[in-house]
Design a protein around this motif. Structure first.
Motif, PDB file in Angstrom:
ATOM      1  N   THR A 159       0.810  -1.246  -0.030  1.00 37.91           N
ATOM      2  CA  THR A 159       0.149  -0.098   0.062  1.00 37.91           C
ATOM      3  C   THR A 159       1.003   1.356   0.066  1.00 37.91           C
ATOM      4  OG1 THR A 159      -1.701  -1.149   1.375  1.00 37.91           O
ATOM      5  CG2 THR A 159      -1.754   1.452   1.076  1.00 37.91           C
ATOM      6  N   GLY A 160       0.496   2.207  -0.797  1.00 40.62           N
ATOM      7  CA  GLY A 160       1.255   3.481  -0.844  1.00 40.62           C
ATOM      8  C   GLY A 160       2.513   3.288  -1.624  1.00 40.62           C
ATOM      9  N   VAL A 161       2.807   2.153  -2.342  1.00 44.36           N
ATOM     10  CA  VAL A 161       4.205   2.300  -3.170  1.00 44.36           C
ATOM     11  C   VAL A 161       4.106   2.899  -4.342  1.00 44.36           C
ATOM     12  CG1 VAL A 161       3.574   0.233  -4.396  1.00 44.36           C
ATOM     13  CG2 VAL A 161       5.901   0.599  -3.937  1.00 44.36           C
ATOM     14  N   ASP A 162       5.086   3.755  -4.895  1.00 40.62           N
ATOM     15  CA  ASP A 162       5.154   4.318  -6.103  1.00 40.62           C
ATOM     16  C   ASP A 162       4.944   3.485  -7.279  1.00 40.62           C
ATOM     17  OD1 ASP A 162       6.221   5.882  -8.450  1.00 40.62           O
ATOM     18  OD2 ASP A 162       6.461   7.331  -7.021  1.00 40.62           O
ATOM     19  N   VAL A 163       4.046   3.774  -7.900  1.00 46.38           N
ATOM     20  CA  VAL A 163       3.677   3.006  -9.094  1.00 46.38           C
ATOM     21  C   VAL A 163       4.816   2.907 -10.135  1.00 46.38           C
ATOM     22  CG1 VAL A 163       2.194   2.535 -11.011  1.00 46.38           C
ATOM     23  CG2 VAL A 163       1.136   3.152  -9.026  1.00 46.38           C
ATOM     24  N   ARG A 164       5.382   3.946 -10.418  1.00 47.83           N
ATOM     25  CA  ARG A 164       6.709   3.954 -11.392  1.00 47.83           C
ATOM     26  C   ARG A 164       7.932   2.859 -10.825  1.00 47.83           C
ATOM     27  NH1 ARG A 164       6.919  10.299 -10.955  1.00 47.83           N
ATOM     28  NH2 ARG A 164       6.515   9.394  -8.959  1.00 47.83           N
ATOM     29  N   ALA A 165       8.184   3.376  -9.556  1.00 50.47           N
ATOM     30  CA  ALA A 165       9.408   2.464  -9.105  1.00 50.47           C
ATOM     31  C   ALA A 165       9.005   1.197  -8.982  1.00 50.47           C
ATOM     32  CB  ALA A 165       9.560   3.138  -7.543  1.00 50.47           C
ATOM     33  N   ALA A 166       7.817   0.665  -8.452  1.00 48.68           N
ATOM     34  CA  ALA A 166       7.339  -0.817  -8.068  1.00 48.68           C
ATOM     35  C   ALA A 166       7.314  -1.294  -9.505  1.00 48.68           C
ATOM     36  CB  ALA A 166       5.859  -0.487  -7.456  1.00 48.68           C
ATOM     37  N   SER A 167       6.717  -0.425 -10.672  1.00 54.25           N
ATOM     38  CA  SER A 167       6.726  -1.320 -11.892  1.00 54.25           C
ATOM     39  C   SER A 167       8.120  -1.861 -12.419  1.00 54.25           C
ATOM     40  CB  SER A 167       5.868  -0.305 -13.014  1.00 54.25           C
ATOM     41  OG  SER A 167       4.648  -0.251 -12.437  1.00 54.25           O
ATOM     42  N   THR A 168       8.974  -0.675 -12.259  1.00 55.12           N
ATOM     43  CA  THR A 168      10.372  -1.193 -12.565  1.00 55.12           C
ATOM     44  C   THR A 168      10.887  -2.430 -11.892  1.00 55.12           C
ATOM     45  OG1 THR A 168      10.561   1.269 -13.043  1.00 55.12           O
ATOM     46  CG2 THR A 168      12.719  -0.163 -12.660  1.00 55.12           C
ATOM     47  N   VAL A 169      10.683  -2.280 -10.444  1.00 51.87           N
ATOM     48  CA  VAL A 169      11.357  -3.286  -9.788  1.00 51.87           C
ATOM     49  C   VAL A 169      10.927  -4.518 -10.156  1.00 51.87           C
ATOM     50  CG1 VAL A 169      11.493  -4.201  -7.431  1.00 51.87           C
ATOM     51  CG2 VAL A 169      11.934  -1.905  -7.868  1.00 51.87           C
ATOM     52  N   GLN A 170       9.350  -4.478 -10.156  1.00 56.71           N
ATOM     53  CA  GLN A 170       8.963  -5.859 -10.476  1.00 56.71           C
ATOM     54  C   GLN A 170       9.191  -6.516 -11.710  1.00 56.71           C
ATOM     55  OE1 GLN A 170       4.621  -5.094  -9.894  1.00 56.71           O
ATOM     56  NE2 GLN A 170       4.769  -5.189  -7.646  1.00 56.71           N
ATOM     57  N   MET A 171       9.167  -5.603 -12.910  1.00 55.79           N
ATOM     58  CA  MET A 171       9.500  -6.352 -14.079  1.00 55.79           C
ATOM     59  C   MET A 171      11.045  -6.684 -14.246  1.00 55.79           C
ATOM     60  SD  MET A 171       7.606  -4.049 -16.946  1.00 55.79           S
ATOM     61  CE  MET A 171       7.984  -2.413 -16.186  1.00 55.79           C
ATOM     62  N   ALA A 172      12.102  -5.717 -13.494  1.00 53.42           N
ATOM     63  CA  ALA A 172      13.471  -6.130 -13.410  1.00 53.42           C
ATOM     64  C   ALA A 172      13.896  -7.551 -12.489  1.00 53.42           C
ATOM     65  CB  ALA A 172      14.286  -5.139 -12.424  1.00 53.42           C
ATOM     66  N   VAL A 173      12.978  -7.874 -11.472  1.00 51.65           N
ATOM     67  CA  VAL A 173      13.171  -9.283 -10.868  1.00 51.65           C
ATOM     68  C   VAL A 173      12.408 -10.343 -11.491  1.00 51.65           C
ATOM     69  CG1 VAL A 173      13.299  -8.094  -8.825  1.00 51.65           C
ATOM     70  CG2 VAL A 173      11.148  -8.784  -9.303  1.00 51.65           C
TER      71      VAL A 173
ATOM     72  N   GLY B 212      -0.021  -1.106 -19.131  1.00 50.69           N
ATOM     73  CA  GLY B 212      -0.803  -2.148 -18.366  1.00 50.69           C
ATOM     74  C   GLY B 212      -0.474  -2.247 -16.984  1.00 50.69           C
ATOM     75  N   THR B 213       0.809  -2.278 -16.633  1.00 48.80           N
ATOM     76  CA  THR B 213       1.422  -2.740 -15.229  1.00 48.80           C
ATOM     77  C   THR B 213       0.775  -1.604 -14.397  1.00 48.80           C
ATOM     78  OG1 THR B 213       3.258  -4.080 -16.026  1.00 48.80           O
ATOM     79  CG2 THR B 213       3.391  -3.201 -13.668  1.00 48.80           C
ATOM     80  N   ALA B 214       1.167  -0.191 -15.021  1.00 51.54           N
ATOM     81  CA  ALA B 214       0.895   0.776 -14.143  1.00 51.54           C
ATOM     82  C   ALA B 214      -0.894   0.851 -14.091  1.00 51.54           C
ATOM     83  CB  ALA B 214       1.381   2.184 -14.909  1.00 51.54           C
ATOM     84  N   VAL B 215      -1.566   0.657 -14.900  1.00 52.81           N
ATOM     85  CA  VAL B 215      -2.901   1.030 -14.700  1.00 52.81           C
ATOM     86  C   VAL B 215      -3.496  -0.153 -14.110  1.00 52.81           C
ATOM     87  CG1 VAL B 215      -3.759  -0.523 -16.803  1.00 52.81           C
ATOM     88  CG2 VAL B 215      -5.060   1.728 -16.210  1.00 52.81           C
ATOM     89  N   TYR B 216      -2.989  -1.288 -13.854  1.00 51.59           N
ATOM     90  CA  TYR B 216      -3.634  -2.359 -13.044  1.00 51.59           C
ATOM     91  C   TYR B 216      -3.291  -2.001 -11.836  1.00 51.59           C
ATOM     92  CZ  TYR B 216      -4.628  -6.940 -10.683  1.00 51.59           C
ATOM     93  OH  TYR B 216      -5.086  -7.539  -9.910  1.00 51.59           O
ATOM     94  N   MET B 217      -1.942  -1.722 -11.564  1.00 53.02           N
ATOM     95  CA  MET B 217      -1.383  -1.351  -9.999  1.00 53.02           C
ATOM     96  C   MET B 217      -2.403  -0.139  -9.324  1.00 53.02           C
ATOM     97  SD  MET B 217       2.530  -1.990 -10.196  1.00 53.02           S
ATOM     98  CE  MET B 217       2.760  -1.178  -8.545  1.00 53.02           C
ATOM     99  N   GLU B 218      -2.853   0.732 -10.503  1.00 53.97           N
ATOM    100  CA  GLU B 218      -3.512   1.815  -9.984  1.00 53.97           C
ATOM    101  C   GLU B 218      -4.924   1.250  -9.614  1.00 53.97           C
ATOM    102  OE1 GLU B 218      -4.205   5.917  -9.103  1.00 53.97           O
ATOM    103  OE2 GLU B 218      -2.436   4.747  -9.343  1.00 53.97           O
ATOM    104  N   ALA B 219      -5.420   0.441 -10.526  1.00 55.17           N
ATOM    105  CA  ALA B 219      -6.965  -0.020 -10.112  1.00 55.17           C
ATOM    106  C   ALA B 219      -6.833  -0.623  -8.881  1.00 55.17           C
ATOM    107  CB  ALA B 219      -7.143  -1.111 -11.210  1.00 55.17           C
ATOM    108  N   VAL B 220      -5.783  -1.505  -8.479  1.00 54.85           N
ATOM    109  CA  VAL B 220      -5.669  -2.199  -7.341  1.00 54.85           C
ATOM    110  C   VAL B 220      -5.394  -0.919  -6.188  1.00 54.85           C
ATOM    111  CG1 VAL B 220      -4.517  -3.597  -5.517  1.00 54.85           C
ATOM    112  CG2 VAL B 220      -4.864  -4.394  -7.946  1.00 54.85           C
ATOM    113  N   LYS B 221      -4.860  -0.128  -6.371  1.00 56.02           N
ATOM    114  CA  LYS B 221      -4.812   0.961  -5.407  1.00 56.02           C
ATOM    115  C   LYS B 221      -5.986   1.862  -5.086  1.00 56.02           C
ATOM    116  CE  LYS B 221      -2.309   5.292  -4.554  1.00 56.02           C
ATOM    117  NZ  LYS B 221      -0.947   6.283  -5.350  1.00 56.02           N
ATOM    118  N   ARG B 222      -6.824   1.896  -6.169  1.00 51.60           N
ATOM    119  CA  ARG B 222      -7.997   2.785  -6.218  1.00 51.60           C
ATOM    120  C   ARG B 222      -9.111   1.950  -5.487  1.00 51.60           C
ATOM    121  NH1 ARG B 222      -8.726   7.212  -9.230  1.00 51.60           N
ATOM    122  NH2 ARG B 222      -6.874   8.320  -9.676  1.00 51.60           N
ATOM    123  N   GLY B 223      -9.165   0.608  -5.936  1.00 49.08           N
ATOM    124  CA  GLY B 223     -10.529  -0.153  -5.528  1.00 49.08           C
ATOM    125  C   GLY B 223     -10.356  -1.562  -4.842  1.00 49.08           C
TER     126      GLY B 223
END
Length: 298
Positions: free
Chosen positions: A171-185, A222-233
């Protein structure tokens, strides 16, 4: 909170295009190689965006949770989905299996996170199952659960559990940074699978164009918009959006893949749209009678 319409439409658009292009891609390039390239380029591009815009990077235990959610939603999901497509699972059938995500997620969040499922949400989940059955038609009856379908189910579980982990611990994680980390790992995880798969690139131009779309639209947006959807709802409401994806995929597959839409696709589209509306509706808390006096408005 209710998921905004533009975000909901973005999720449906991205996943529909992903299934269609995935079906085309596995015919010209090995699936795990394509997925590795997609995740690697996506991590580089999103990383540049995160650095330029000075995103806040997760640290410590939060970083670990972001990585776990990333491996589940990126590596496990796409390894299963693209592996299933290569094994012969049609794009519409893949979308149908993944459409079970709201049902699976609702069951898991009820047990693991203690979220209450209201009547409207239960009706939405039921309509989501109906949309899956309507579009699936005779496929499961004739073919059954083959290796490709089982791989797709692995992708489903990875996606559902990853979304829940994202909601619970990120919760509260930056979408840009989290997306980078998740794809990198996730890239090296799928890269290991790519070392053992057969096949070579059959069409470099086609593979390049598909990879470009998958990186720019599916991986980044896609990654950013889904994470934003999870964050919002929340994970359950976000997953309900996938109820409408199978019917949309089946209908769009007509001009793209030459698959004529059936009556079941139309029925599934209507049921899936209704499931989307009901499944993403906000659940209003009902105060206990002995606490009515202490409840403040808003």
């Amino acid at each position: 909170m209710r998921i905004p319409v533009p975000i909901a439409l973005g999720v449906v658009f991205v996943w529909t295009s992903g299934y269609l292009l995935g079906a085309l891609a596995v015919g010209v390039v090995p699936p795990y190689l394509l997925t590795t390239v997609r995740l690697t380029l996506g991590a580089v591009l999103m990383g540049v965006i995160a650095l330029v815009t000075r995103a806040h990077w997760p640290r410590g235990r939060l970083l670990l949770h972001v990585c776990v959610a990333g491996v589940l939603t990126q590596a496990v999901q796409f390894a299963g989905v693209y592996g299933g497509l290569q094994a012969g699972v049609p794009a519409a059938v893949t979308a149908l299996v993944m459409a079970l995500n709201p049902v699976l997620t609702a069951v898991l969040v009820t047990g693991l996170l203690g979220e209450r499922v209201g009547r409207r949400q239960l009706v939405g989940l039921g309509l989501g199952v109906l949309s899956v059955i309507a579009v699936l038609g005779e496929r499961v009856v004739e073919v059954g659960l083959d290796a490709g379908s089982l791989l797709t189910l692995v992708g489903l579980f990875g996606f559902a559990v990853g979304g829940i982990h994202q909601q619970r611990f990120c919760t509260g994680v930056d979408v840009r940074a989290a997306s980078t980390v998740q794809m990198a790992v996730s890239a090296p995880v799928v890269g290991v699978l790519a070392l053992f798969e057969d096949g070579t690139v059959q069409d470099w131009t086609g593979a390049g164009l598909i990879a470009l779309w998958l990186v720019l639209i599916n991986a980044l947006f896609g990654t950013a918009v889904y994470m934003e959807a999870v964050k919002r709802g929340g994970a359950r409401r976000a997953s309900s959006l996938f109820s409408v994806v199978p019917a949309v995929t089946a209908i769009v597959a007509w001009p793209v893949l030459g698959e004529l839409p059936t009556l079941g696709a139309v029925v599934g589209l209507v049921a899936g749209a209704a499931a989307c509306v009901l499944g993403t509706a906000e659940i209003r808390p009902v105060p206990r009678r002995d606490r009515v006096a202490t409840v403040h408005p808003g």
